[in-house]
Scaffold this motif. Structure first.
Motif, PDB file in Angstrom:
ATOM      1  N   VAL A  78      -8.499   8.835   4.221  1.00  0.00           N
ATOM      2  CA  VAL A  78      -9.283   8.315   3.098  1.00  0.00           C
ATOM      3  C   VAL A  78      -8.396   8.295   1.867  1.00  0.00           C
ATOM      4  N   HIS A  79      -8.786   7.476   0.901  1.00  0.00           N
ATOM      5  CA  HIS A  79      -8.048   7.425  -0.351  1.00  0.00           C
ATOM      6  C   HIS A  79      -8.211   8.762  -1.061  1.00  0.00           C
ATOM      7  N   ILE A 135      -9.726   4.837   7.021  1.00  0.00           N
ATOM      8  CA  ILE A 135      -8.696   4.068   7.716  1.00  0.00           C
ATOM      9  C   ILE A 135      -8.372   4.806   9.006  1.00  0.00           C
ATOM     10  N   VAL A 136      -8.383   4.070  10.125  1.00  0.00           N
ATOM     11  CA  VAL A 136      -8.138   4.664  11.433  1.00  0.00           C
ATOM     12  C   VAL A 136      -6.708   4.389  11.869  1.00  0.00           C
ATOM     13  N   LYS A 137      -6.064   5.445  12.339  1.00  0.00           N
ATOM     14  CA  LYS A 137      -4.725   5.315  12.931  1.00  0.00           C
ATOM     15  C   LYS A 137      -4.867   5.751  14.386  1.00  0.00           C
ATOM     16  N   ASP A 138      -4.534   4.848  15.284  1.00  0.00           N
ATOM     17  CA  ASP A 138      -4.666   5.108  16.715  1.00  0.00           C
ATOM     18  C   ASP A 138      -3.335   4.793  17.384  1.00  0.00           C
ATOM     19  N   GLU A 139      -2.506   5.818  17.548  1.00  0.00           N
ATOM     20  CA  GLU A 139      -1.171   5.629  18.125  1.00  0.00           C
ATOM     21  C   GLU A 139      -1.239   5.135  19.563  1.00  0.00           C
ATOM     22  N   MET A 152       0.845  -1.176   0.000  1.00  0.00           N
ATOM     23  CA  MET A 152       0.000   0.000   0.000  1.00  0.00           C
ATOM     24  C   MET A 152       0.887   1.233   0.000  1.00  0.00           C
ATOM     25  N   ASP A 153       0.626   2.114  -0.926  1.00  0.00           N
ATOM     26  CA  ASP A 153       1.372   3.363  -1.027  1.00  0.00           C
ATOM     27  C   ASP A 153       0.705   4.392  -0.125  1.00  0.00           C
ATOM     28  N   HIS A 154       1.393   4.800   0.936  1.00  0.00           N
ATOM     29  CA  HIS A 154       0.804   5.704   1.929  1.00  0.00           C
ATOM     30  C   HIS A 154       0.500   7.087   1.367  1.00  0.00           C
ATOM     31  N   THR A 155       1.125   7.468   0.254  1.00  0.00           N
ATOM     32  CA  THR A 155       0.837   8.782  -0.314  1.00  0.00           C
ATOM     33  C   THR A 155      -0.537   8.828  -0.958  1.00  0.00           C
ATOM     34  N   GLU A 156      -1.169   7.676  -1.147  1.00  0.00           N
ATOM     35  CA  GLU A 156      -2.502   7.635  -1.729  1.00  0.00           C
ATOM     36  C   GLU A 156      -3.581   7.947  -0.703  1.00  0.00           C
ATOM     37  N   PHE A 157      -3.220   7.996   0.574  1.00  0.00           N
ATOM     38  CA  PHE A 157      -4.193   8.240   1.640  1.00  0.00           C
ATOM     39  C   PHE A 157      -3.915   9.572   2.310  1.00  0.00           C
ATOM     40  N   ILE A 158      -4.974  10.310   2.585  1.00  0.00           N
ATOM     41  CA  ILE A 158      -4.861  11.661   3.117  1.00  0.00           C
ATOM     42  C   ILE A 158      -5.665  11.756   4.405  1.00  0.00           C
TER      43      ILE A 158
END
Length: 79
Positions: free
Chosen positions: A57-58, A32-36, A1-7
């Motif tokens: 989101v994409h 997509i949830v990011k929970d540090e 997955m290319d992380h630059t595709e998600f904002i």
């Protein structure tokens, strides 16, 4: 997955993040949830900011997601 595709479109409390995710899903967008703090807890580390999440989101869905997130932010502002 290319992380630059998600904002990142939202960051905030768990409760409001769940509302954002629900509204995005209703619009056909899978956030997509990011929970540090949860990641740190699972790894055995503590976090000073519990329940703080980021939603991504994409990039192809960004224009649809932005008004949804802005409406939620406006509705949940503390006066």
């Amino acid at each position: 997955m290319d992380h630059t595709e998600f904002i990142k479109v939202f960051s905030g409390s768990f409760i409001i993040s769940q509302l954002v995710l629900e509204r995005l899903k209703e619009a056909g967008i899978e956030g997509i949830v990011k929970d540090e703090s949860e990641s740190g807890r699972l790894a055995g580390f503590g976090s000073s900011i519990q329940g703080f999440q980021e939603i991504y989101v994409h990039q192809s869905e960004l224009e649809t997601a932005k008004p949804i997130v802005e409406e939620i932010k406006k509705d949940t502002e503390v006066s």
